[in-house]
Scaffold this motif. Structure first.
Motif, PDB file in Angstrom:
ATOM      1  N   HIS A  81       0.838  -1.192   0.000  1.00  0.00           N
ATOM      2  CA  HIS A  81       0.000   0.000   0.000  1.00  0.00           C
ATOM      3  C   HIS A  81       0.879   1.251   0.000  1.00  0.00           C
ATOM      4  CE1 HIS A  81      -3.780  -2.164   0.668  1.00  0.00           C
ATOM      5  NE2 HIS A  81      -3.073  -2.964   1.449  1.00  0.00           N
ATOM      6  N   ASP A  82       0.728   2.062  -1.006  1.00  0.00           N
ATOM      7  CA  ASP A  82       1.498   3.286  -1.158  1.00  0.00           C
ATOM      8  C   ASP A  82       0.586   4.461  -0.815  1.00  0.00           C
ATOM      9  OD1 ASP A  82       2.381   5.705  -3.043  1.00  0.00           O
ATOM     10  OD2 ASP A  82       4.141   4.447  -2.673  1.00  0.00           O
ATOM     11  N   VAL A  83       0.882   5.172   0.263  1.00  0.00           N
ATOM     12  CA  VAL A  83       0.000   6.210   0.784  1.00  0.00           C
ATOM     13  C   VAL A  83       0.637   7.578   0.619  1.00  0.00           C
ATOM     14  CG1 VAL A  83      -1.261   7.069   2.797  1.00  0.00           C
ATOM     15  CG2 VAL A  83      -0.977   4.607   2.464  1.00  0.00           C
ATOM     16  N   THR A  84      -0.122   8.494   0.060  1.00  0.00           N
ATOM     17  CA  THR A  84       0.269   9.897  -0.011  1.00  0.00           C
ATOM     18  C   THR A  84      -0.666  10.695   0.882  1.00  0.00           C
ATOM     19  OG1 THR A  84       1.091   9.701  -2.276  1.00  0.00           O
ATOM     20  CG2 THR A  84       0.536  11.917  -1.489  1.00  0.00           C
ATOM     21  N   ALA A  85      -0.116  11.343   1.888  1.00  0.00           N
ATOM     22  CA  ALA A  85      -0.923  12.182   2.774  1.00  0.00           C
ATOM     23  C   ALA A  85      -0.985  13.590   2.199  1.00  0.00           C
ATOM     24  CB  ALA A  85      -0.337  12.205   4.179  1.00  0.00           C
ATOM     25  N   VAL A  86      -2.188  14.140   2.119  1.00  0.00           N
ATOM     26  CA  VAL A  86      -2.398  15.496   1.612  1.00  0.00           C
ATOM     27  C   VAL A  86      -3.002  16.337   2.739  1.00  0.00           C
ATOM     28  CG1 VAL A  86      -3.507  16.944  -0.118  1.00  0.00           C
ATOM     29  CG2 VAL A  86      -2.766  14.625  -0.722  1.00  0.00           C
ATOM     30  N   ILE A  87      -2.242  17.325   3.209  1.00  0.00           N
ATOM     31  CA  ILE A  87      -2.707  18.225   4.264  1.00  0.00           C
ATOM     32  C   ILE A  87      -3.138  19.537   3.611  1.00  0.00           C
ATOM     33  CG2 ILE A  87      -2.122  19.429   6.395  1.00  0.00           C
ATOM     34  CD1 ILE A  87       0.082  17.376   6.850  1.00  0.00           C
ATOM     35  N   ILE A 125      -0.960  -0.625  -4.471  1.00  0.00           N
ATOM     36  CA  ILE A 125      -2.266   0.024  -4.355  1.00  0.00           C
ATOM     37  C   ILE A 125      -2.024   1.421  -3.814  1.00  0.00           C
ATOM     38  CG2 ILE A 125      -4.571  -0.067  -3.328  1.00  0.00           C
ATOM     39  CD1 ILE A 125      -4.196  -3.068  -2.980  1.00  0.00           C
ATOM     40  N   GLU A 126      -2.378   2.410  -4.597  1.00  0.00           N
ATOM     41  CA  GLU A 126      -2.153   3.798  -4.197  1.00  0.00           C
ATOM     42  C   GLU A 126      -3.348   4.327  -3.414  1.00  0.00           C
ATOM     43  OE1 GLU A 126      -0.097   6.703  -6.734  1.00  0.00           O
ATOM     44  OE2 GLU A 126      -0.361   5.207  -8.318  1.00  0.00           O
ATOM     45  N   TRP A 127      -3.044   5.074  -2.366  1.00  0.00           N
ATOM     46  CA  TRP A 127      -4.077   5.676  -1.524  1.00  0.00           C
ATOM     47  C   TRP A 127      -3.772   7.159  -1.317  1.00  0.00           C
ATOM     48  CZ3 TRP A 127      -8.255   2.839   0.238  1.00  0.00           C
ATOM     49  CH2 TRP A 127      -8.151   1.459   0.158  1.00  0.00           C
ATOM     50  N   LEU A 128      -4.819   7.936  -1.156  1.00  0.00           N
ATOM     51  CA  LEU A 128      -4.705   9.332  -0.741  1.00  0.00           C
ATOM     52  C   LEU A 128      -5.274   9.438   0.665  1.00  0.00           C
ATOM     53  CD1 LEU A 128      -5.981  11.109  -3.976  1.00  0.00           C
ATOM     54  CD2 LEU A 128      -3.601  10.831  -3.255  1.00  0.00           C
ATOM     55  N   TRP A 129      -4.500  10.007   1.560  1.00  0.00           N
ATOM     56  CA  TRP A 129      -4.963  10.203   2.941  1.00  0.00           C
ATOM     57  C   TRP A 129      -5.193  11.693   3.126  1.00  0.00           C
ATOM     58  CZ3 TRP A 129      -1.890   9.587   8.120  1.00  0.00           C
ATOM     59  CH2 TRP A 129      -2.808   9.436   9.172  1.00  0.00           C
ATOM     60  N   LEU A 130      -6.443  12.084   3.232  1.00  0.00           N
ATOM     61  CA  LEU A 130      -6.815  13.494   3.295  1.00  0.00           C
ATOM     62  C   LEU A 130      -6.856  13.962   4.744  1.00  0.00           C
ATOM     63  CD1 LEU A 130      -9.697  13.505   0.653  1.00  0.00           C
ATOM     64  CD2 LEU A 130      -7.221  13.456   0.324  1.00  0.00           C
ATOM     65  N   LEU A 131      -6.190  15.080   5.002  1.00  0.00           N
ATOM     66  CA  LEU A 131      -6.100  15.606   6.358  1.00  0.00           C
ATOM     67  C   LEU A 131      -6.344  17.107   6.358  1.00  0.00           C
ATOM     68  CD1 LEU A 131      -2.860  13.699   7.395  1.00  0.00           C
ATOM     69  CD2 LEU A 131      -5.149  13.236   8.293  1.00  0.00           C
ATOM     70  N   HIS A 132      -6.965  17.590   7.415  1.00  0.00           N
ATOM     71  CA  HIS A 132      -7.119  19.028   7.635  1.00  0.00           C
ATOM     72  C   HIS A 132      -5.958  19.519   8.501  1.00  0.00           C
ATOM     73  CE1 HIS A 132     -11.789  18.912   7.034  1.00  0.00           C
ATOM     74  NE2 HIS A 132     -11.147  18.165   6.166  1.00  0.00           N
ATOM     75  N   ASP A 133      -5.720  20.821   8.455  1.00  0.00           N
ATOM     76  CA  ASP A 133      -4.656  21.365   9.297  1.00  0.00           C
ATOM     77  C   ASP A 133      -5.034  21.375  10.769  1.00  0.00           C
ATOM     78  OD1 ASP A 133      -6.584  23.290   9.192  1.00  0.00           O
ATOM     79  OD2 ASP A 133      -5.315  24.869   8.374  1.00  0.00           O
ATOM     80  N   ASP A 134      -6.322  21.181  11.089  1.00  0.00           N
ATOM     81  CA  ASP A 134      -6.762  21.181  12.483  1.00  0.00           C
ATOM     82  C   ASP A 134      -7.167  19.789  12.947  1.00  0.00           C
ATOM     83  OD1 ASP A 134      -9.003  21.020  10.896  1.00  0.00           O
ATOM     84  OD2 ASP A 134     -10.252  22.281  12.179  1.00  0.00           O
ATOM     85  N   CYS A 135      -6.554  18.759  12.362  1.00  0.00           N
ATOM     86  CA  CYS A 135      -6.795  17.395  12.839  1.00  0.00           C
ATOM     87  C   CYS A 135      -5.468  16.733  13.160  1.00  0.00           C
ATOM     88  CB  CYS A 135      -7.598  16.577  11.825  1.00  0.00           C
ATOM     89  SG  CYS A 135      -6.668  16.040  10.376  1.00  0.00           S
ATOM     90  N   ALA A 136      -5.498  15.804  14.105  1.00  0.00           N
ATOM     91  CA  ALA A 136      -4.277  15.137  14.554  1.00  0.00           C
ATOM     92  C   ALA A 136      -4.552  13.643  14.703  1.00  0.00           C
ATOM     93  CB  ALA A 136      -3.804  15.722  15.887  1.00  0.00           C
ATOM     94  N   PRO A 137      -3.960  12.803  13.859  1.00  0.00           N
ATOM     95  CA  PRO A 137      -4.164  11.357  13.971  1.00  0.00           C
ATOM     96  C   PRO A 137      -3.388  10.761  15.134  1.00  0.00           C
ATOM     97  CG  PRO A 137      -2.652  11.840  12.183  1.00  0.00           C
ATOM     98  CD  PRO A 137      -3.133  13.168  12.706  1.00  0.00           C
ATOM     99  N   GLU A 138      -3.949   9.749  15.753  1.00  0.00           N
ATOM    100  CA  GLU A 138      -3.218   9.013  16.786  1.00  0.00           C
ATOM    101  C   GLU A 138      -2.180   8.109  16.123  1.00  0.00           C
ATOM    102  OE1 GLU A 138      -5.719   7.076  19.621  1.00  0.00           O
ATOM    103  OE2 GLU A 138      -6.410   8.979  20.485  1.00  0.00           O
TER     104      GLU A 138
END
Length: 592
Positions: free
Chosen positions: A53-59, A145-158
């Motif tokens: 799994h290839d993940v790209t995080a987009v903030i 398998i490519e994935w996009l991980w969408l994040l807001h600037d005001d969220c914090a993952p554990e």
């Protein structure tokens, strides 16, 4: 990073996700216990397969310097980090760009004009990385398998968040969109979302009680209509096939619309509660101004809600949906006017006019979404919020307003920011309890029930007797159509006859008879039966502006409801006086 048995439930799904059943949350899994040794072997195999799994995080950031340090620190603490991280700053006026560049490097920070929507920002990042090569998989037989991980600037993952999302992707290979459990920012145990849905009136529904804390009560992987964009993991091919978030939804409800379209395109949308993301919801709470909203957060949210429904509902449901949404907007606007919020009432009607008043906009929205439809409407219907759920929310709002008198900003998607806590808001029961529990701990609830019981005992004939007439009350016609005919006819047989226009109350009574299935007699009986308790509740809400003593408010409101002017108007059949009796305190409150 190695996986231990604590990372996954002690049970495994049967087949893909097990036997599906449809309930208020959507569908969930029936699981069966398995041998621990067998589970350990499966976990080891699962851990090896996660490498494909290839993940790209987009903030996406917008004036987020206040929250970004926590977001970036949380990203650095991930037990399984994404392959790459790219940030998009949408014209921030604070130090957002500098904070991102110092943490990620300037090459990983893209800048867009102020006012760019969330979906457009993500799409820009995807296009910028279109030529980025993927890393080879550890399993030559399994493609990346490519994935996009969408994040807001005001969220914090554990720390375990991304790992848990990818585990869910392996366990549910047909899932195209996977969402985490979303909890509060300041109160880390406060549940915000485990998937979202939408009601037929446009309300965003999470099926969670207000103030509900996380005790693992919802920790089952399940299918839902959609997941929030804060922490959404979406497969890259699904994003490309659907064209990303809809361009006509620059902000608000874009994630809900995307989930709806993904399901109609044949992809499963799943919640993985093992993955936890904390979200400050800065825009919804008014802590910053989202320029993409075009000025008014309420108007933008309501406009998006209407567009999501009218853009995705089947053609046969559109006429009824337009009528329902129109009536809902009018009722909302009237309620806001009574609540001394004329600006918000204008925004409510403005949102209605910008969507329902623009058929061309609705046609474009439906045309854009029609290209990805492969599944029938029935595949989505079970995941919509139940039709009667808005009645519960309305009752809860009525009880809360009558019991506490706290002015609630009804902007869609916004949370209540309360000031000093009054005695009505003191904890009289367990916080975060159910609707009934909270209602029973409000003095206004017992006031209304007591006055209603007294009314039923005093006027048993209203409930068990024949239709009301006599005194100042004329016999009610058998149906609402008779009232409409009487209102429209040019000649009225009253006394010697009259050609004057019929009084407007006839049309109002005929329209209100919809609530009693077109029976004006039942409506009149209901108005008389509820006159005393409604007068007491409206007086209770008004008296809190005069005194802080709950005891005085209870005695004063009960005394007002039992005044001879109120009870006597019911006994004499004076409908106008009874209506004025319970409207008068609200009018005084509105003009206070």
């Amino acid at each position: 990073m190695s996986t231990s048995s604590e990372d996954l439930p002690a049970t495994r799904p049967e087949g893909d996700l097990g036997t599906e059943e449809v309930g208020p949350w959507g569908s969930w899994v029936d699981e069966e216990p398995i041998d621990r040794a067998e589970q350990a072997a499966e976990l080891a195999l699962l851990e090896a397969r996660l490498t494909r799994h290839d993940v790209t995080a987009v903030i996406v950031a917008h004036d987020g310097a206040r929250w970004l340090p926590f977001c970036l620190a949380a990203m650095a603490d991930l037990e399984r980090p994404p392959r790459r991280v790219v940030a998009v700053d949408t014209g921030s006026s604070d130090a957002t760009t500098q904070v991102l560049a110092e943490s990620l490097g300037s090459a990983s920070v893209l800048e867009l004009p102020r006012g760019t929507g969330f979906g457009a920002a993500v799409e820009h990042a995807v296009e910028a990385l279109a030529g980025a090569p993927g890393l080879p998989s550890a399993d030559a037989q399994a493609p990346i398998i490519e994935w996009l991980w969408l994040l807001h600037d005001d969220c914090a993952p554990e720390p375990k968040a991304l790992h848990a999302l990818l585990v869910a992707a392996e366990l549910v290979p047909t899932a195209g969109v996977i969402g985490p459990k979303v909890r509060g920012w300041k109160d880390g145990r406060l549940l915000l979302e485990l998937g979202v849905s939408i009601g037929r009136g446009g309300r965003r529904e999470t099926y969670l009680e207000a103030g509900e804390t996380d005790q693992g009560q919802h920790d089952q992987r399940r299918d839902v209509l959609a997941v929030g964009s804060a922490g959404m993991l979406v497969r890259r091919d699904v994003w490309d096939d659907l064209g990303g978030f809809a361009s006509d939804l620059p902000l608000f409800r874009d994630d809900l619309d995307f989930g709806w379209r993904a399901r109609r395109a044949g992809h499963r949308v799943v919640v993985a509660p093992e993955a936890v993301v904390h979200h400050a919801e800065a825009a919804a709470h008014g802590r910053r101004v989202p320029d993409a909203a075009g000025g008014s957060v309420r108007r933008a949210d309501r406009r998006s809600a209407l567009l999501v429904l009218l853009g995705n509902l089947p053609v046969r449901a559109l006429p009824w949906a337009v009528l329902r949404l129109t009536l809902g907007s009018v009722v909302r606007a009237l309620a806001l006017l009574v609540g001394k919020a004329p600006g918000e009432a204008a925004e409510e009607l403005g949102a209605w006019a910008s969507v329902i008043g623009r058929p061309d906009r609705v046609r474009r929205a439906r045309r854009m979404r029609s290209g990805s439809l492969t599944e029938p409407w029935d595949s989505v219907r079970p995941f919509l919020a139940p039709t009667g759920l808005h009645v519960r929310h309305g009752f809860e709002a009525l009880v809360g307003a009558a019991g506490s008198g706290v002015a609630v900003t009804s902007g869609a998607g916004s949370a209540v920011e309360s000031g000093p806590v009054g005695d009505e808001s003191e904890a009289m029961g367990p916080p975060g309890g159910g609707l009934v529990s909270r209602a029973l701990h409000r003095p206004a609830t017992w006031l209304g029930l007591g006055l209603f019981l007294a009314t039923v005992l005093a006027w048993r004939g209203l409930v068990f007797g024949s239709p009301l007439q006599g005194g100042a009350l004329l016999p009610a016609p058998p149906g609402a159509s008779d009232l409409w005919s009487r209102f429209a006819e040019p000649w009225h047989s009253v006394g010697v006859g009259s050609s004057l226009d019929a009084p407007p109350w006839i049309a109002a009574t005929a329209a209100a008879s919809v609530a009693t299935l077109g029976r004006p007699g039942a409506l009149v009986s209901l108005l008389f039966l509820s006159a005393v308790p409604l007068a007491g509740l409206s007086a209770y809400a008004q008296l809190r502006r005069l005194t802080g003593s709950r005891r005085l408010r209870l005695w004063g409101s009960a005394g007002y409801a039992l005044l001879p002017a109120v009870t006597g108007s019911v006994a004499a059949g004076r409908l106008g006086t009874t209506v004025v009796a319970w409207l008068l305190p609200l009018l005084v409150l509105a003009g206070w």
